[in-house]
Write an enzyme that holds these catalytic residues in place. Sequence first.
Site, PDB file in Angstrom:
ATOM      1  N   CYS A 238       6.248  -6.810   4.236  1.00 62.48           N
ATOM      2  CA  CYS A 238       7.051  -6.238   5.323  1.00 62.48           C
ATOM      3  C   CYS A 238       6.099  -5.504   6.262  1.00 62.48           C
ATOM      4  O   CYS A 238       4.902  -5.823   6.312  1.00 62.48           O
ATOM      5  CB  CYS A 238       8.165  -5.340   4.787  1.00 62.48           C
TER       6      CYS A 238
ATOM      7  N   ARG B 110      11.202  -2.256   2.326  1.00 61.97           N
ATOM      8  CA  ARG B 110      11.752  -3.563   1.949  1.00 61.97           C
ATOM      9  C   ARG B 110      10.907  -4.302   0.920  1.00 61.97           C
ATOM     10  O   ARG B 110      11.432  -4.741  -0.116  1.00 61.97           O
ATOM     11  CB  ARG B 110      11.925  -4.451   3.195  1.00 61.97           C
TER      12      ARG B 110
ATOM     13  N   ASP C  93      15.070  -3.938   8.850  1.00 59.62           N
ATOM     14  CA  ASP C  93      14.274  -2.751   8.533  1.00 59.62           C
ATOM     15  C   ASP C  93      15.189  -1.531   8.411  1.00 59.62           C
ATOM     16  O   ASP C  93      15.828  -1.135   9.379  1.00 59.62           O
ATOM     17  CB  ASP C  93      13.263  -2.541   9.671  1.00 59.62           C
TER      18      ASP C  93
HETATM   19  P1  4NP Z   1       9.201  -1.363   5.711  1.00 61.09           P
HETATM   20  O1  4NP Z   1       9.809  -0.196   6.638  1.00 61.09           O
HETATM   21  O2  4NP Z   1       8.459  -2.291   6.640  1.00 61.09           O
HETATM   22  O3  4NP Z   1      10.415  -1.994   5.128  1.00 61.09           O
HETATM   23  O4  4NP Z   1       8.302  -0.691   4.693  1.00 61.09           O
HETATM   24  C1  4NP Z   1       9.049   0.600   7.481  1.00 61.09           C
HETATM   25  C2  4NP Z   1       8.278   1.603   6.952  1.00 61.09           C
HETATM   26  C3  4NP Z   1       7.562   2.450   7.791  1.00 61.09           C
HETATM   27  C4  4NP Z   1       7.640   2.277   9.153  1.00 61.09           C
HETATM   28  C5  4NP Z   1       8.402   1.245   9.681  1.00 61.09           C
HETATM   29  C6  4NP Z   1       9.105   0.415   8.844  1.00 61.09           C
HETATM   30  N1  4NP Z   1       6.920   3.150  10.001  1.00 61.09           N
HETATM   31  O5  4NP Z   1       7.073   3.027  11.233  1.00 61.09           O
HETATM   32  O6  4NP Z   1       6.160   3.998   9.505  1.00 61.09           O
END
Ligand code: 4NP
Length: 177
Positions: A32, A38, A144
């Site tokens: 991800c 995710r 997300d």
């Molecule tokens: P992930 O979610 O891609 O599902 O782990 C996110 C985690 C952190 C961030 C964005 C999406 N961030 O902007 O730090």
Amino acid sequence: MTDRPGDTEAPGDTEALPPPRTPGRYRVALVCLGNICRSPMAHVVLADQVAAAGLDDRVEVVSAGTAGWHVGKPMDERAAATLARAGHDPTRHRARQFEPSWHQDCDLVLVMDRSNLAEVGGETPRVRLFRAFDPENPGGEVPDPYYGGEQGFTEVMSMVERTSTHLVRLLSDAVAP
Ligand code: 4NP
């Protein structure tokens, strides 16, 4: 997505996983953006389902983010709480960043959304959307949940659980002796 010849998806492709690259463990990478929401949820659920099916000596699950912002950190506490409520151990996860060498090291790279797909170089027979294998509604993205509320994590969990169940069946076929 790519338009390279041979890379386009034909009907029914979602049902077969690519064969192992090597005789060792079949390695599935879940990817991800941050590797704190995710893909860690998918990692823990798929790994636990693989173990419950007795396939952990033949299948390895890893995960990473395309971004390196959270490398070395535990997963998001909302993701961890969602996993813990369903009986999984979220505490061992530490975020990693995807590297191009993973394309050679992994048998299958499953990404959560189309942005992740673009970041890792586009779709190939070994690089697919995770939800290509969603038995209820194949081909979608895992949205997300980072900037939203609890409900987003619950929805991610449902997608991850049913898709992992289907993937374990396909993995069992892919690693059959
Ligand atoms: P992930 O979610 O891609 O599902 O782990 C996110 C985690 C952190 C961030 C964005 C999406 N961030 O902007 O730090």
